[in-house]
Design a protein around this motif. Structure first.
Motif, PDB file in Angstrom:
ATOM      1  N   UNK A  69      87.333  61.080  43.217  1.00  0.00           N
ATOM      2  CA  UNK A  69      88.660  61.507  42.780  1.00  0.00           C
ATOM      3  C   UNK A  69      89.714  61.194  43.850  1.00  0.00           C
ATOM      4  N   UNK A  70      89.348  61.440  45.121  1.00  0.00           N
ATOM      5  CA  UNK A  70      90.271  61.069  46.202  1.00  0.00           C
ATOM      6  C   UNK A  70      90.552  59.575  46.148  1.00  0.00           C
ATOM      7  N   UNK A  73      92.947  58.705  43.380  1.00  0.00           N
ATOM      8  CA  UNK A  73      94.345  59.050  43.666  1.00  0.00           C
ATOM      9  C   UNK A  73      94.925  58.127  44.725  1.00  0.00           C
ATOM     10  N   UNK A  74      94.101  57.726  45.698  1.00  0.00           N
ATOM     11  CA  UNK A  74      94.627  56.808  46.726  1.00  0.00           C
ATOM     12  C   UNK A  74      94.905  55.425  46.145  1.00  0.00           C
ATOM     13  N   UNK A  75      94.044  54.999  45.242  1.00  0.00           N
ATOM     14  CA  UNK A  75      94.278  53.707  44.578  1.00  0.00           C
ATOM     15  C   UNK A  75      95.587  53.739  43.810  1.00  0.00           C
ATOM     16  N   UNK A  76      95.815  54.845  43.076  1.00  0.00           N
ATOM     17  CA  UNK A  76      97.063  54.967  42.316  1.00  0.00           C
ATOM     18  C   UNK A  76      98.264  55.008  43.255  1.00  0.00           C
ATOM     19  N   UNK A  77      98.136  55.757  44.361  1.00  0.00           N
ATOM     20  CA  UNK A  77      99.230  55.855  45.327  1.00  0.00           C
ATOM     21  C   UNK A  77      99.587  54.472  45.885  1.00  0.00           C
ATOM     22  N   UNK A  78      98.541  53.745  46.271  1.00  0.00           N
ATOM     23  CA  UNK A  78      98.749  52.389  46.803  1.00  0.00           C
ATOM     24  C   UNK A  78      99.436  51.507  45.774  1.00  0.00           C
ATOM     25  N   UNK A  79      98.962  51.590  44.519  1.00  0.00           N
ATOM     26  CA  UNK A  79      99.537  50.752  43.463  1.00  0.00           C
ATOM     27  C   UNK A  79     101.012  51.060  43.290  1.00  0.00           C
ATOM     28  N   UNK A  80     101.328  52.364  43.166  1.00  0.00           N
ATOM     29  CA  UNK A  80     102.715  52.753  42.908  1.00  0.00           C
ATOM     30  C   UNK A  80     103.613  52.344  44.068  1.00  0.00           C
ATOM     31  N   UNK A 239      86.133  51.577  48.142  1.00  0.00           N
ATOM     32  CA  UNK A 239      85.505  51.888  49.425  1.00  0.00           C
ATOM     33  C   UNK A 239      84.649  53.157  49.329  1.00  0.00           C
ATOM     34  N   UNK A 240      85.181  54.202  48.665  1.00  0.00           N
ATOM     35  CA  UNK A 240      84.434  55.446  48.490  1.00  0.00           C
ATOM     36  C   UNK A 240      83.192  55.202  47.645  1.00  0.00           C
ATOM     37  N   UNK A 241      83.345  54.431  46.591  1.00  0.00           N
ATOM     38  CA  UNK A 241      82.203  54.145  45.714  1.00  0.00           C
ATOM     39  C   UNK A 241      81.105  53.439  46.511  1.00  0.00           C
ATOM     40  N   UNK A 242      81.551  52.488  47.348  1.00  0.00           N
ATOM     41  CA  UNK A 242      80.594  51.771  48.196  1.00  0.00           C
ATOM     42  C   UNK A 242      79.861  52.726  49.138  1.00  0.00           C
ATOM     43  N   UNK A 243      80.640  53.624  49.783  1.00  0.00           N
ATOM     44  CA  UNK A 243      80.059  54.583  50.724  1.00  0.00           C
ATOM     45  C   UNK A 243      79.011  55.454  50.045  1.00  0.00           C
ATOM     46  N   UNK A 244      79.400  56.001  48.887  1.00  0.00           N
ATOM     47  CA  UNK A 244      78.470  56.864  48.160  1.00  0.00           C
ATOM     48  C   UNK A 244      77.224  56.066  47.802  1.00  0.00           C
ATOM     49  N   UNK A 245      77.416  54.854  47.369  1.00  0.00           N
ATOM     50  CA  UNK A 245      76.298  54.004  46.975  1.00  0.00           C
ATOM     51  C   UNK A 245      75.311  53.800  48.106  1.00  0.00           C
TER      52      UNK A 245
END
Lengths: 312, 268
Positions: A69-70, A73-80, A239-245
């Motif tokens: 979730x973080x 939200x960071x992806x959306x923040x970066x995009x905007x 990046x988070x998805x990669x870390x969790x993976x």
């Protein structure tokens, strides 16, 4: 809502008085064959993924994980934020390029040439390592620090993505401004409107119709491009998805999870884009097409009516 | 009907400052000289018609009057003031964008291709300039715009976008839009040339009505009937010069110059 009535009207109601044609339609056997092949391939692909060594249960387990979730939200923040930099910079560059001043127009040309001509990933690394050129950053009375302290991963990401985007937005805005008929400017000038007011009230609203669709594409593109900033140490969805993976031993599953989230976000953006385009299309066509929601409502209304009984 | 617009003189007045005065006006596009010294005078309250073959420079001259085109030589005055420049001593200073815009407020213009703002309704088109340029109160501007739309016979189309109107209706909205600024001079650049023949009449009716109210009008047209009936003066232009001028009836029925004769024999 007159536009609903138009679409709800059945297209092939026989004209009153004339005998309706009853003929046996042509059979397109090729279409059946193509459909069967396509479905067979699809089933094969789904089966392959289903029985592969992928632990599908890991995807829902982590789907709403805090880190994911973080990341979202960071992806959306970066995009905007980077689109904001891109759009503001793009408008500025477009106006510079169209200006009669040869200095500003060539600077804009050079900027676009550089930022469109080099890969974003390379630009990101350049921003990150610019400390080799500027050891300090010194905004005299306000701020002074080492470049490496100042250039946080977020700032690097924003500058890298935003300044690159500005070059593309500049070309989109320029095309939009040029697409507005010169007669519009003349008419506004003849009414006594100043140059800037003409631009604001007459030219830009019409240019938007040309600018919005490609800008929507750019937003969707930007959302996906943000995954590159993992390279400059700014953590976002990918990046988070990669870390969790890596920690949970389900790396491929997490890629699927990230893909699903990107798809959800781009789909939402596409819907937004549709409505913005509709807004700027007003006046350009005689009748706006119905929104999907209006279509659904119209279909439900016409379902209630017995077929062929529609007279009006 | 007429009192809504009559703020100018009812009849041409002799001996006053001419509304438009051209002295040796030249205009070139690159190496092509389009106007080769135009001298003419438009009196206040007059309907002044410009006719001539295409490429004769009549539209260009019209566009010079509100400084959409810059002239290269000569002097052009509107209501006694120089167009586009300010004279101090024997030096000419170019006017700033803002000053040019200020002067254009008093000159209405109607284009061949209407040039209505497509993203605004008919009513919004008419309200736009009074609200944006003059800073008029919105509700008053709306009321006034409705009056003008009624005057051109389109009050029931106020909420329509230009794309939902016929060419004739669009042109009448364009006239209302120009009138909304309460100009002292109206320029018409072939206002009926882009219209289907059956729609021309409505637009000419509005223009005739406007002429009767005493508006000073400079009209570039191919409608010889209109020129003869409504016009007070007529100028025949060819190849960037004024070939013949006079009262429309005289010029159209008994042209003196050979070129005028051959042109009129083709269009009448």
């Amino acid at each position: 809502m007159t536009d609903i009535d138009k679409t709800a009207e059945p297209a092939d109601t026989p004209a009153a008085g004339a005998e309706a044609i009853k003929a046996i339609p042509v059979r397109h056997y090729g279409r059946y064959v193509a459909a069967v092949i396509a479905i067979a391939l699809l089933v094969a692909i789904i089966y392959a993924f289903g029985q592969g060594k992928i632990n599908w249960n890991a995807v829902p387990d982590y789907f709403f994980d805090d880190r994911i979730m973080t990341g979202v939200s960071k992806t959306l923040l970066l995009t905007v934020l980077s689109m904001l930099i891109g759009i503001v910079g793009g408008i500025l560059l477009a106006v510079m390029r169209l200006s009669k001043n040869p200095v500003t127009s060539s600077i804009a040309w050079f900027y676009i040439w550089f930022f469109r001509g080099t890969p974003v990933l390379v630009q990101l690394f350049l921003w990150f390592n610019l400390g080799l050129v500027f050891e300090y950053i010194n905004l005299m009375p306000f701020y002074k620090d080492y470049w490496s302290n100042f250039m946080t991963p977020l700032l690097t990401a924003l500058l890298g993505l935003g300044l690159n985007e500005a070059a593309y937005m500049a070309e989109i805005c320029r095309a939009g401004l040029l697409a507005v008929d010169e007669g519009q400017t003349e008419a506004a000038h003849a009414l006594g409107m100043s140059h800037s007011r003409t631009l604001r009230r007459v030219v830009i609203p019409q240019a938007m119709r040309v600018i919005v669709p490609p800008t929507g594409n750019e937003v969707i593109n930007m959302l996906k491009t943000t995954s590159l900033v993992a390279a400059v140490q700014y953590p976002e969805l990918f990046r988070y998805a990669q870390d969790i993976g890596q920690n949970s031993g389900a790396p491929v599953e997490m890629y699927f999870l990230a893909a699903a989230w990107y798809l959800i976000m781009t789909s939402v953006l596409s819907v937004g884009q549709y409505y913005i385009e509709r807004y700027y299309a007003r006046g350009s066509s005689r009748q706006l097409p119905p929104t999907p929601w209006q279509k659904v409502k119209a279909n439900m209304l016409s379902l209630g009516r017995p077929k062929g009984a529609v007279g009006a | 009907m007429t009192d809504k617009l009559s703020k100018t003189q009812d009849t041409p007045v002799e001996g006053t400052v001419p509304m438009v005065k051209a002295q040796g006006v030249h205009k070139s596009f690159g190496h092509v000289e389009v106007l080769k010294g135009i001298d003419l005078e438009v009196k206040p309250g007059e309907v002044f018609c410009l006719i001539g073959p295409s490429g004769s420079g009549k539209s260009t001259f019209l566009r010079c009057i509100n400084h959409l085109e810059k002239i290269n030589a000569g002097r052009l005055y509107v209501d006694g003031e120089l167009v586009g420049y300010r004279q101090q001593g024997d030096k000419l200073y170019e006017l700033r964008d803002r000053e040019v815009a200020m002067k254009r407020r008093d000159i209405g213009m109607v284009f061949q291709r209407f040039n209505l703002f497509p993203h605004m309704t008919a009513l919004e088109n008419v309200m736009e300039a009074p609200v944006q340029v003059k800073g008029a109160n919105r509700s008053q501007a709306k009321e006034r715009a409705m009056q003008l739309l009624e005057r051109v016979g389109l009050a029931d189309r106020a909420g329509h976008y230009p794309s939902q109107l016929s060419g004739g209706q669009q042109q009448r909205v364009a006239i209302a839009r120009a009138l909304a600024m309460e100009p002292k001079l109206m320029l018409f650049d072939e206002p009926t040339s882009a219209l289907d023949p059956e729609l021309v009449g409505d637009v000419l009716d509005v223009m005739r009505d406007l002429a009767e109210s005493g508006m000073t009008m400079v009209v570039v047209t191919h409608e010889m009937g209109f020129a003869r009936e409504v016009g007070d003066s007529l100028v025949f232009m060819d190849d960037g010069v004024v070939v013949e001028s006079g009262h429309p009836r005289d010029v159209l029925t008994s042209p003196q110059h050979e070129r005028t004769q051959s042109f009129l024999s083709k269009v009448l």
